[in-house]
Write a protein that holds these residues in place. Sequence first.
Motif, short mmCIF file in Angstrom:
data_model
loop_
_atom_site.label_atom_id
_atom_site.label_comp_id
_atom_site.label_asym_id
_atom_site.label_seq_id
_atom_site.Cartn_x
_atom_site.Cartn_y
_atom_site.Cartn_z
N ALA A 11 0.91 -1.18 0.12
CA ALA A 11 -0.24 -0.16 -0.03
C ALA A 11 0.83 0.98 0.01
CB ALA A 11 -0.95 0.02 1.20
N GLY A 12 1.85 1.23 0.66
CA GLY A 12 2.74 2.35 0.91
C GLY A 12 3.37 2.56 -0.39
N GLU A 13 3.80 1.57 -1.14
CA GLU A 13 4.57 1.56 -2.26
C GLU A 13 3.35 2.21 -3.59
OE1 GLU A 13 6.02 -2.30 -3.11
OE2 GLU A 13 7.76 -2.08 -1.79
N PHE A 14 2.43 1.72 -3.50
CA PHE A 14 1.39 2.19 -4.45
C PHE A 14 1.01 3.58 -4.14
CE2 PHE A 14 -3.03 3.29 -5.22
CZ PHE A 14 -2.98 2.68 -6.47
N ILE A 15 0.90 4.09 -2.81
CA ILE A 15 0.75 5.61 -2.64
C ILE A 15 1.97 6.33 -3.19
CG2 ILE A 15 0.35 7.25 -0.90
CD1 ILE A 15 -1.33 5.06 0.73
N GLU A 16 3.23 5.78 -2.78
CA GLU A 16 4.45 6.63 -3.35
C GLU A 16 4.27 6.59 -4.94
OE1 GLU A 16 7.37 9.02 -3.31
OE2 GLU A 16 6.45 8.23 -1.49
N GLN A 17 4.24 5.64 -5.59
CA GLN A 17 4.34 5.51 -7.00
C GLN A 17 3.04 6.39 -7.60
OE1 GLN A 17 4.07 1.31 -8.15
NE2 GLN A 17 6.11 1.07 -7.10
N LYS A 19 1.39 9.07 -5.97
CA LYS A 19 1.03 10.21 -5.14
C LYS A 19 0.56 11.46 -5.97
CE LYS A 19 5.77 11.64 -4.74
NZ LYS A 19 6.72 11.80 -3.61
N ASP A 20 1.11 11.71 -6.90
CA ASP A 20 0.56 12.97 -7.90
C ASP A 20 -0.97 12.77 -8.53
OD1 ASP A 20 3.10 14.10 -7.78
OD2 ASP A 20 3.82 13.35 -9.63
N LYS A 21 -1.14 11.36 -8.84
CA LYS A 21 -2.43 11.06 -9.40
C LYS A 21 -3.49 11.25 -8.14
CE LYS A 21 -5.55 9.70 -12.25
NZ LYS A 21 -6.01 10.88 -13.27
N ILE A 22 -3.03 10.63 -7.00
CA ILE A 22 -3.89 10.80 -5.68
C ILE A 22 -4.08 12.23 -5.35
CG2 ILE A 22 -3.83 10.12 -3.45
CD1 ILE A 22 -2.28 7.77 -3.95
N LYS A 23 -3.10 12.95 -5.57
CA LYS A 23 -3.41 14.48 -4.99
C LYS A 23 -4.40 14.91 -5.95
CE LYS A 23 1.06 15.48 -2.93
NZ LYS A 23 2.28 16.07 -3.19
N GLU A 24 -4.16 14.64 -7.56
CA GLU A 24 -4.96 15.51 -8.18
C GLU A 24 -6.59 15.03 -7.99
OE1 GLU A 24 -5.71 14.22 -12.93
OE2 GLU A 24 -3.60 14.56 -12.49
N VAL A 25 -6.84 13.52 -7.81
CA VAL A 25 -7.95 13.11 -7.42
C VAL A 25 -8.73 13.93 -6.22
CG1 VAL A 25 -9.36 11.15 -6.76
CG2 VAL A 25 -7.77 10.94 -8.69
N LEU A 26 -7.94 13.98 -5.11
CA LEU A 26 -8.44 14.58 -3.74
C LEU A 26 -8.83 16.15 -4.17
CD1 LEU A 26 -6.22 12.82 -1.11
CD2 LEU A 26 -8.60 12.55 -1.66
N LYS A 27 -8.13 16.72 -5.06
CA LYS A 27 -8.37 18.27 -5.36
C LYS A 27 -9.40 18.38 -6.52
CE LYS A 27 -5.75 19.73 -2.16
NZ LYS A 27 -6.32 20.59 -1.10
N SER A 28 -10.19 17.18 -6.90
CA SER A 28 -11.10 17.50 -7.97
C SER A 28 -12.48 17.86 -7.55
CB SER A 28 -11.06 16.13 -8.54
OG SER A 28 -11.96 15.19 -7.86
N GLU A 29 -13.13 18.50 -8.48
CA GLU A 29 -14.32 19.05 -8.13
C GLU A 29 -15.44 17.69 -7.87
OE1 GLU A 29 -18.10 20.84 -10.54
OE2 GLU A 29 -16.09 21.34 -11.37
N GLN A 30 -15.24 16.42 -8.32
CA GLN A 30 -15.84 15.09 -8.07
C GLN A 30 -15.66 15.05 -6.63
OE1 GLN A 30 -15.11 11.61 -10.06
NE2 GLN A 30 -16.83 10.72 -9.46
N ALA A 31 -14.36 15.10 -6.03
CA ALA A 31 -14.00 14.69 -4.59
C ALA A 31 -14.52 15.91 -3.79
CB ALA A 31 -12.45 14.67 -4.40
#
Length: 72
Positions: A11-17, A19-31
Amino acid sequence: MAGFDDLAKQAGEFIEQNKDKIKEVLKSEQAEDISDKVLDGIGEAVKKIAPEEHHGTVDDVKANIDKAVGDQ
Protein backbone atom coordinates in the motif's frame (compact mmCIF):
# COMPACT_ATOMS: atom_id res chain seq x y z
CA MET A 1 1.70 -11.01 10.94
CA ALA A 2 3.90 -11.05 7.87
CA GLY A 3 0.81 -10.85 5.63
CA PHE A 4 -0.25 -7.55 7.18
CA ASP A 5 3.28 -6.15 6.94
CA ASP A 6 3.47 -7.13 3.27
CA LEU A 7 0.10 -5.54 2.58
CA ALA A 8 1.11 -2.34 4.36
CA LYS A 9 4.37 -2.22 2.39
CA GLN A 10 2.51 -2.72 -0.91
CA ALA A 11 0.00 0.00 0.00
CA GLY A 12 2.84 2.38 0.86
CA GLU A 13 4.58 1.64 -2.44
CA PHE A 14 1.33 2.15 -4.38
CA ILE A 15 0.75 5.51 -2.69
CA GLU A 16 4.32 6.61 -3.34
CA GLN A 17 4.17 5.60 -7.02
CA ASN A 18 0.80 7.29 -7.54
CA LYS A 19 1.03 10.28 -5.20
CA ASP A 20 0.59 12.87 -7.97
CA LYS A 21 -2.56 11.17 -9.30
CA ILE A 22 -3.90 10.73 -5.76
CA LYS A 23 -3.38 14.46 -5.06
CA GLU A 24 -5.10 15.30 -8.34
CA VAL A 25 -8.13 13.14 -7.47
CA LEU A 26 -8.36 14.54 -3.93
CA LYS A 27 -8.36 18.09 -5.29
CA SER A 28 -10.99 17.41 -7.99
CA GLU A 29 -14.49 18.86 -8.22
CA GLN A 30 -15.93 15.35 -7.93
CA ALA A 31 -14.05 14.79 -4.66
CA GLU A 32 -15.38 18.15 -3.46
CA ASP A 33 -18.98 17.14 -4.18
CA ILE A 34 -18.62 13.76 -2.50
CA SER A 35 -16.76 15.12 0.52
CA ASP A 36 -19.33 17.88 1.00
CA LYS A 37 -22.16 15.34 1.12
CA VAL A 38 -20.28 13.00 3.44
CA LEU A 39 -19.10 15.77 5.75
CA ASP A 40 -22.56 17.34 5.91
CA GLY A 41 -24.09 13.98 6.80
CA ILE A 42 -21.51 13.21 9.46
CA GLY A 43 -21.71 16.73 10.86
CA GLU A 44 -25.48 16.58 11.21
CA ALA A 45 -25.32 13.11 12.79
CA VAL A 46 -22.75 14.25 15.34
CA LYS A 47 -24.79 17.37 16.14
CA LYS A 48 -27.79 15.17 16.93
CA ILE A 49 -25.89 13.39 19.68
CA ALA A 50 -23.44 16.10 20.81
CA PRO A 51 -24.41 18.79 23.29
CA GLU A 52 -25.24 22.08 21.56
CA GLU A 53 -22.18 23.83 22.98
CA HIS A 54 -20.01 21.53 20.80
CA HIS A 55 -21.78 22.28 17.51
CA GLY A 56 -19.31 25.07 16.68
CA THR A 57 -16.42 22.66 17.15
CA VAL A 58 -18.13 20.16 14.84
CA ASP A 59 -18.45 22.89 12.20
CA ASP A 60 -14.79 23.89 12.64
CA VAL A 61 -13.57 20.31 12.24
CA LYS A 62 -15.79 19.86 9.19
CA ALA A 63 -14.40 23.06 7.62
CA ASN A 64 -10.81 21.97 8.22
CA ILE A 65 -11.39 18.58 6.63
CA ASP A 66 -13.21 20.21 3.72
CA LYS A 67 -10.17 22.42 3.01
CA ALA A 68 -8.01 19.31 2.61
CA VAL A 69 -10.28 17.52 0.14
CA GLY A 70 -11.65 18.82 -3.12
CA ASP A 71 -11.07 21.98 -5.08
CA GLN A 72 -12.75 24.51 -2.77
